[in-house]
Design a protein around this motif. Structure first.
Motif: not given
Lengths: 519, 381
Positions: A437-438, A459-463, A465-466
């Motif tokens: 995953r990226t 950032l935590a939310i986005l990571l 999601e990733a």
């Protein structure tokens, strides 16, 4: 902006990974990955100067040169899909090159004023007008003396400063020097300026969306009791620029020559978020990590100290930190101990942010080929050290890969049990093809990364999601052939990069000992 | 806005598909040339630069040029290096020819003085082709063959248009010998084998030169937009070659019938057009065949500020132009149909979706309809 509004902003901007900017988001990403800048070409001073003028709402550029100079610079290097539409030009021809282009410049200024009625005309000189020695200053003064021009006129040649980006720095210096210090606006003598005591200017790069990126910082500073004099460049006008000398301090992303001039001429001090100058003295890698909770607290406290507000700041910063830390502890559940591979360098997601969200750097990948033609090995090594030192300081023990092939990267990522690779869109497909995953940092950097305590939460939310995205993909892009080392370039572009890098190294002669902070 | 002589020469040279164009300029000119060219054909980036900087301006750019020539010769496996010298070397007086003569290279080298202040983009294109023409060689004439002249490799829809035009001509019994400037080095060298040069808008100096040196006659025609424009284009060429053929037999109205109700609605739509030599043939199609009312027709040499004002003052509801016109169409809240260089906010990579020729007439009509039907204004919302 009030705190509640900030929370709303956070939700809007994090929803759907930055969907708040609508259709522009994928376009920003698409164009940001064009492997041109620095690797295969450099846009030159005119583009940088145009970027400055474009970010001032009531200013118009006037390109003093042949029409081709205006034509080709219509493309904005950072937003090629949105050109610089207005690029009036003096249209120099061979007669002007022989006999001088001063008459055309005078006529150009007059016509530009009559057509656009701006509050500022920025004359941007070009190779021909620079080389033949037109006296820009005299032409501007004579043209204005005739009384037909009802606005400020300044000129930028790229010679006023030696700092990079040249066009950008030089245009801002020219505006400060010729307009703020000598223009027709507010009283120009230091003593005549009506000061906005205890206030600051916040300046960001015009492509960064100043309003979005500075809202939280402005909110914290306001709560500390520091007034915001001006935020640039966010719908900035000439009047706003004239108000800049009223502040006590100008905050910039990195050292700006015009800000130093403001200190000399108006006594407005300056503060740089990325503290290149101080790094030269201390070699403290934290100075390149101003983001995240501790980094932001340091920056905000340093600003407050400059204004004698450290007492007030302490309470505000601690309270904000506490609230953010509590929210972050919930937001980062599931991220603690996850392993990430990152691309080394001074750009990208800082190690402090990764520490905030509880992730460990398992691998640091360095691609130095592009840098080798511009930095000395000493500077490159120093840059490599910054990330490694910080990673170790924060409890990670990353494997370091320098110029690996993609196969070597994949092997190391799998062997270390790395959960996520922080990778630009140009290379993400290679990892996804292998079931890795990226996370594309570009969206985060453009839309979220800023001084403030909310940034790690986003950032935590986005990571997270990733980490939920499909692990394996079969991207069409992975079927194309890429250069084995410059893994974001197809062979044709790699050849171009080879050629450009080699020739540029010899021609420009600016290979610096520590180029990344060699201002 | 005109692109100036440097851009015209660069575009002409970069159309030799297996050549490398070495720009002898500072970084900015090289960057602009690369950016405009790389939109729709990104691997096609055969470009090198001498990266002139302050040192070269003061001490001369000849050493930088020498080094770049040697490196480009080593790095690229191509038959031709086209050196395009811009404003700075022209002013400081670099002896480009002497530098080229002083190095032993494995490639043919052609250079041209293309200082931007010395002319227009069209003049740069013409001049470059004449310089390149010295590479051409006398050949036996291939009966019923033509060279198509006037193209650039970064024209919008260029590959699709050439494919369609070639199909049309082949169908009529005409062989396309070379497309200039969108051909290989060998094709360019062998261009004198054509029985006829067909020039569309630009390249007239080249065809004059070829007529004089190789005896190849030429014919000036409009770019083949629309059914009538395409018929006239094809029939005129066939007539000159003595081929009895009427392209009207290829008319196929079925596609237009499928959308005739929309075409009724659009009939009489006021539109404006700006462009280079493509503009008049496009206007012919829009006016004569789709029945649009032409409000403003402007060329690139016209004052752009006045053009914009004229469009504002008109009833224009669709604008035909380039990416540069996006601003005025956003301001007026009208659709923009991009058809001329430069287009850098749309890509065209599918070679079966032309704007030229009979198939192009269909696809162009489809594009116009979609531009209108997919367009949303605040009023509509």
């Amino acid at each position: 902006m009030m705190y509640e509004q900030e929370q709303k902003l956070e939700i809007e901007t994090t929803k759907g990974n930055g969907r708040a900017v609508g259709f522009l988001r994928p376009l920003i990403s698409a164009y940001s990955t064009l492997p041109l800048h620095g690797m295969t070409a450099i846009p030159g001073k005119i583009s940088g100067a145009l970027m400055v003028v474009d970010s001032i709402e009531d200013a118009v550029p006037l390109i003093h040169g042949p029409v081709g100079c205006a034509f080709q610079r219509k493309i904005n290097p950072f937003r090629p899909y949105l050109p610089f539409y207005e690029t009036p030009c003096t249209d120099m021809n061979d007669v002007d090159v022989v006999y001088g282009g001063e008459d055309k410049l005078s006529l150009g200024i007059k016509e530009t004023y009559e057509k656009y009625h701006p509050n500022l005309i920025v004359v941007i000189t070009t190779c021909p007008s620079d080389l033949i020695g037109d006296d820009f200053k005299a032409v501007i003064e004579e043209t204005k003396a005739k009384g037909d021009i009802g606005c400020d006129v300044v000129y930028t040649t790229g010679d006023f400063v030696k700092s990079k980006p040249v066009g950008y720095q030089d245009a801002l210096y020219a505006i400060t020097d010729q307009m703020l210090c000598n223009g027709k606006g507010i009283g120009m003598e230091k003593g005549e300026i009506e000061r906005n005591e205890g206030s600051v200017n916040i300046i960001t790069f015009p492509i960064h969306g100043a309003g979005l990126k500075t809202a939280e910082m402005a909110s914290v500073l306001s709560e500390i009791g520091i007034e915001i004099n001006k935020i640039c460049f966010d719908h900035t006008t000439v009047k706003d620029l004239y108000d800049l000398p009223k502040a006590d301090l100008t905050i910039t992303d990195y050292p700006m020559v015009w800000a130093k001039l403001m200190k000399e001429r108006f006594g407005v001090d300056h503060y740089e978020i990325l503290a290149f100058d101080r790094f030269k003295e201390t070699r403290d890698p934290e100075l390149f990590s101003p983001y995240g909770i501790e980094g932001s607290a340091r920056v905000l406290m340093e600003i407050a100290q400059r204004l004698g507000k450290e007492g007030e700041a302490e309470e505000v910063i601690e309270r904000r930190k506490k609230v953010a830390t509590e929210r972050l502890s919930k937001a980062k559940v599931g991220l603690d101990g996850k392993k990430v591979a990152i691309m080394g360098g001074i750009h990208g997601i800082g190690m402090t942010l990764l520490r905030d969200v509880g992730m460990m750097a398992s691998i640091i990948i360095y691609k130095t080929q592009v840098l080798e033609s511009r930095l000395t090995s000493e500077a490159i090594n120093e840059m490599l050290d910054i990330n490694v030192k910080l990673a170790r300081k924060y409890g990670s023990d990353p494997e370091v890969l320098v110029n690996p092939t993609i196969e070597e990267e994949i092997k190391a990522i799998k062997e270390t049990g790395t959960d996520l690779v922080i990778s630009m869109g140009a290379t993400a497909h290679k990892y996804n093809k292998e079931g890795i995953r990226t996370f594309n940092p570009m969206d985060f950097m453009l839309l979220h990364q800023r001084i403030g305590f909310e940034c790690p939460i986003e950032l935590a939310i986005l990571l997270k999601e990733a980490l939920k995205k499909p692990q394996r993909r079969n991207p069409l892009l992975s079927m194309l052939k890429y250069d084995p080392y410059r893994t974001n370039l197809i062979p044709e572009w790699a050849a171009l990069a080879d050629m450009f890098g080699t020739i540029r190294q010899g021609a420009v002669g600016d290979k610096v000992v520590a180029g990344m902070y060699g201002m | 806005m005109d692109g100036g002589k440097f851009f015209g020469a660069f575009r002409a040279c970069s159309g030799i598909k297996d050549a490398v164009t070495l720009t002898h300029v500072p970084v900015g000119c090289n960057w602009g040339a690369a950016m405009f060219k790389s939109t729709s054909n990104q691997p096609d980036i055969r470009q090198a630069c001498t990266v002139m900087h302050e040192r070269e301006i003061v001490f001369g750019g000849e050493e930088a040029l020498r080094e770049a020539l040697v490196r480009a010769d080593t790095l690229y496996n191509t038959p031709l290096l086209a050196v395009v010298a811009g404003d700075a070397p022209a002013i400081i007086g670099d002896d480009v020819e002497a530098v080229i003569d002083s190095v032993a290279l494995n490639k043919e080298v052609v250079w041209m003085d293309a200082a931007g202040f010395k002319g227009t983009m069209r003049e740069g294109y013409e001049d470059a082709l004449v310089h390149l023409a010295r590479l051409m060689e006398e050949r036996n004439v291939i009966k019923n063959s033509v060279n198509l002249i006037g193209f650039c490799p970064d024209d919008f829809k260029v590959d699709a248009d050439i494919k369609e035009i070639t199909r049309l001509l082949n169908h009529a019994g005409v062989k396309v010998n070379c497309v200039i400037s969108n051909c290989s080095f060998d094709e360019f060298v062998n261009a004198p084998a054509a029985e006829l040069n067909v020039v569309m808008g630009q390249g007239t100096e080249l065809v004059e030169h070829m007529k004089k040196d190789f005896g190849v006659p030429y014919l000036e025609v409009g770019y083949p937009y629309g059914l009538e424009g395409t018929k006239e284009f094809t029939n005129t060429i066939c007539e000159h070659l003595g081929i009895g053929y009427d392209a009207e037999q290829e008319f196929d109205l079925e596609h237009f019938k499928r959308i005739y109700l929309y075409l009724h609605e659009l009939y009489g739509t006021p539109v404006s057009v700006i462009g280079d030599f493509h503009a008049e043939p496009m206007t012919g199609f829009l006016d004569s065949e789709l029945g649009f009312d032409i409000e403003v027709l402007a060329s690139l040499e016209d004052d752009y500020f006045i053009f914009q004002q004229n469009v504002r003052d008109s009833n224009t509801t669709i604008l035909f132009g380039s990416s540069f016109e996006r601003n005025i169409t956003e301001e007026l809240k009208i659709p923009l149909v991009r058809f001329i260089y430069p287009v850098f906010d749309h890509v065209c990579v599918y070679e079966d979706a032309p704007y030229a020729g009979f198939r192009g007439a269909v696809y162009l009509t489809e594009t116009i309809l979609n531009a209108v039907m997919g367009f949303e204004t605040k009023e509509i919302k």
